[in-house]
Scaffold this active site. Structure first.
Site, PDB file in Angstrom:
ATOM      1  N   CYS A   1       0.841  -1.207   0.000  1.00  0.00           N
ATOM      2  CA  CYS A   1       0.000   0.000   0.000  1.00  0.00           C
ATOM      3  C   CYS A   1       0.872   1.251   0.000  1.00  0.00           C
ATOM      4  CB  CYS A   1      -0.945  -0.005   1.201  1.00  0.00           C
ATOM      5  SG  CYS A   1      -2.026   1.456   1.235  1.00  0.00           S
TER       6      CYS A   1
ATOM      7  N   CYS B   1      -0.494   4.110   2.070  1.00  0.00           N
ATOM      8  CA  CYS B   1      -0.294   3.958   3.517  1.00  0.00           C
ATOM      9  C   CYS B   1       1.162   4.229   3.900  1.00  0.00           C
ATOM     10  CB  CYS B   1      -0.620   2.532   3.982  1.00  0.00           C
ATOM     11  SG  CYS B   1      -2.075   1.822   3.239  1.00  0.00           S
ATOM     12  N   ASP B   2       2.088   3.712   3.128  1.00  0.00           N
ATOM     13  CA  ASP B   2       3.484   3.681   3.571  1.00  0.00           C
ATOM     14  C   ASP B   2       4.427   4.588   2.781  1.00  0.00           C
ATOM     15  OD1 ASP B   2       2.708   1.719   5.360  1.00  0.00           O
ATOM     16  OD2 ASP B   2       3.112   0.100   3.958  1.00  0.00           O
TER      17      ASP B   2
END
Ligand code: NAP
Length: 330
Positions: free
Chosen positions: A150, A153-154
Site C-alpha cells: 500500500c 499507507c506507507d
C-alpha cells in the site's frame, strides 16, 4: 479467547476484526447491542492473514487522524480492540466458515462447528492484498523492511523520501501508487509482466508522462535482495528469460486484492464479479439480505483506507441498531 459464550440469539454478530469490524463493535456495544465479534485465526498461506487485518502487516500509520506522531498498525488494532472490549464486546477467536441467511435468526458457523444464531450480522472481513509470494518479499514486508502492498499507507514514510522505488503491476492501482510515490521519490520503476498496461488510459498517461518514472516492460520480480531492509530486485524478462538486477530502497506490490468472501458462498449474499459484497442502497451499509450489513474493504475496492473502513463500520452498526429497533429487538 473465548468460544461462543451462549446458545442465546445474539442481537448482532460482527465478522472481522480490522478497523471496520472493531468500529462496528464499539458502536454496537455502546448502543447496548452486546455484540459478538468473530476475529478469525492467524494463517500465513498463501498470504498472511491475521486478526486485525491488513494493518497488522503495516509498520507506521501516519494518516489516521488523532495520531499526530503516527502509530504502528498492530498497536492501532490493539487500541481498537481494547476500546471495543471496554464496552463489553465479546470475542470469538475462530473463523466463520459458513453463513445461513435464508431465514431469521441467521446462523453463522465457526471453524469448530459451533452455530451462532443472530438477529443481525455485520460483514467486515476485509480484502487481502495479493503478493507475488517470494520468501524474501514476505520476510521484508513483515519486518517493515521496505516492502509494502500500500503506497498510500506507507509511501510517505521518511525512509522512502528521495529514494529509488519500484511498483509492481499494470492496473489502476499500480498507476495511482506510482503517481503518488513520485511526489516523494527520486525515481520510480514500474515493473510489469507484459508490454501494455491494463490501467485506464488517463491514469497510464499520467505515469508515462512523468519524468521520474521508468517502466520496465515484460519483467517479473524473481527475488528481493537485502537483509534488514530492501536493497534491490532480481528481475526476469518474460520473453527472453534473461535476469537482471536493479537497486531499489522500496518495493510496492500493486497486483490486486482478494476480498475475503469465500465463507459467503451459498449464503445468498450478492457479490460482484471480483467477489466484493455488493451494496445495493446508496449511502447505506445494506447488503441484498435484510438484516445483513457490510463494512470496510470487503465491499470497497476503491478507497481501502483504515479511516474509510472505520467510517463504514460505524454506519453498519447504526444501520443494524435501527433495523433491530424497528423489529422490537432491544
Ligand atoms: P487489477 O486491475 O486486477 O490489476 C492487477 C495488475 O497486476 C495487472 O496489471 C496484472 O497483470 C498484474 N498482476 C497480477 N498478478 C500478478 C503477478 N503475480 N505478478 C505480476 N503482476 C501481476 O488490480 P488493481 O489495479 O488493484 O485494480 C482493481 C480494481 O480497482 C480495478 O477495477 C480498477 O479499475 C479499480 N481501481 C480504480 C482506481 C481509480 O479509478 N482511481 C484506482 C485503483 C483501482 P496483467 O495486466 O498482465 O494481468
Amino acid at each position: 479467547m473465548s468460544a461462543h459464550p451462549s446458545a442465546a440469539i445474539e442481537k448482532v454478530v460482527i465478522i472481522g476484526s480490522g478497523p471496520a469490524g472493531w468500529t462496528a463493535a464499539i458502536y454496537a456495544a455502546r448502543a447496548n447491542l452486546n455484540p459478538v465479534c468473530c476475529i478469525g485465526v492467524p494463517r500465513t498461506d498463501p498470504s498472511p492473514v491475521l486478526p486485525g487485518g491488513q494493518l497488522m502487516l503495516t509498520t507506521e500509520v501516519e494518516n489516521y487522524p488523532g495520531f499526530p506522531d503516527g502509530i504502528t498498525g498492530p498497536e492501532m488494532m490493539e487500541k481498537f480492540q481494547k476500546q471495543a472490549e471496554r464496552f463489553g464486546t465479546r470475542i470469538v477467536g475462530e473463523d466463520i466458515v459458513k453463513c445461513d441467511f435464508s431465514k431469521r435468526p441467521f446462523t453463522v458457523t465457526t471453524s469448530s462447528g459451533a452455530a451462532i444464531k443472530a438477529h443481525s450480522v455485520i460483514l467486515a472481513t476485509g480484502a487481502v492484498a495479493n503478493w507475488i509470494g517470494l520468501p524474501n518479499e514476505m520476510r521484508l514486508a513483515r519486518s517493515g523492511g521496505g516492502v509494502s502492498a500500500c503506497a498510500v499507507c506507507d509511501g510517505a514514510l521518511p525512509v522512502f523520501r528521495d529514494q529509488v522505488l519500484a511498483v509492481v503491476g499494470g492496473g489502476d492501482t499500480a498507476m495511482e501508487e506510482t503517481s503518488y510515490l513520485t511526489k516523494f521519490a527520486r525515481k520510480v520503476y514500474v515493473i510489469h509482466r507484459r508490454d501494455e498496461f491494463r490501467a485506464s488510459k488517463t491514469m497510464q498517461q499520467r505515469v508515462l508522462g512523468n519524468p521520474k518514472v521508468e517502466v520496465l516492460w515484460n519483467k517479473v520480480v524473481v527475488d528481493v535482495l537485502g537483509e534488514e531492509t530492501i536493497s534491490g530486485l532480481v528481475l526476469k524478462d518474460t520473453r527472453t528469460g534473461e535476469q537482471s538486477q536493479r537497486a531499489v530502497k522500496g518495493l510496492f506490490i500493486a497486483i490486486g486484492h482478494t476480498p475475503a468472501t469465500k465463507f459467503l458462498q451459498g449464503s445468498g449474499i450478492a457479490l460482484d464479479d471480483k467477489g466484493y459484497v455488493k451494496m445495493p442502497v446508496a449511502h447505506r451499509s445494506n447488503t441484498n439480505i435484510e438484516g445483513v450489513f457490510v463494512a470496510g474493504d470487503v465491499a470497497d475496492s476503491v478507497y481501502r483506507q483504515a479511516v474509510t473502513a472505520a467510517g463504514m463500520g460505524c454506519r453498519a452498526a447504526i444501520d443494524a441498531e435501527r433495523f433491530l429497533a424497528e423489529r422490537g429487538v432491544h
